[in-house]
Write a protein that holds these residues in place. Structure first.
Motif: not given
Length: 175
Positions: A7-14
């Motif tokens: 399971y992955f839950d990633i926030k990264r710059p857009s």
């Protein structure tokens, strides 16, 4: 048999492009599940399968044109299935085939258009033997065997053309 789940839950710059200016656009949030399985069906036959189910959204509420939209070039689903058959009558020879699927993807962060999903197939043969007493492997793989036309990538205002039918030859000798 090997079964894997992640399971992955990633926030990264857009990022986004406004006019001709490339700039930061808050965060993109990617969450989903990756599943994979590999199994030795018999001494001769191996199968490997994998898939990703993903939900991705852009989080910059200050940008009405992109908020809540899918980040460019991000498919909701990908999948692959690969098989290898080792010939019992010809030690060292293995034949293989694979199917690869990528779902539709947005061409930009505003989701003004999408490129279609695509699937490609690969076929290959590998022969392992000894040359001058050293373990050696010779391999031939044909990717995109049907010579399908497809868009392989999208982003930054560009579309990438998928490779045509491609033959790859490799040789490896262990020392």
């Amino acid at each position: 048999m090997l079964l894997q789940a992640a399971y992955f839950d990633i926030k990264r710059p857009s990022t986004t492009t406004t006019g001709n200016v490339f700039m930061m656009n808050g965060l993109a949030h990617y969450k989903g599940v990756e599943l994979a399985a590999s199994v030795e069906v018999t001494k001769q036959l191996s199968l490997i399968a994998s898939t990703v189910f993903m939900n991705a959204k852009q989080l910059n509420a200050a940008s009405a044109s992109t908020f809540g939209k899918v980040p460019e070039n991000t498919p909701e689903r990908t999948a692959s299935l690969f098989a290898e058959y080792r010939l019992q009558d010809v030690p060292g020879l293995a034949l293989s085939g694979g199917l690869y699927y990528v779902g539709k993807r947005a061409v930009d962060n505003a989701n003004q258009a999408f490129i279609d999903s695509y699937a490609t197939a690969s076929l290959g043969a590998r022969y392992t033997t000894k040359v001058a007493g050293k373990r050696s492997t010779f391999q031939a793989v044909v990717d995109n065997v049907t010579d399908k036309d497809y868009w392989s990538t999208a982003g930054n205002g560009l579309l990438g053309v998928g490779l045509p039918r491609t033959l790859k030859l490799t040789a490896k000798m262990e020392f």
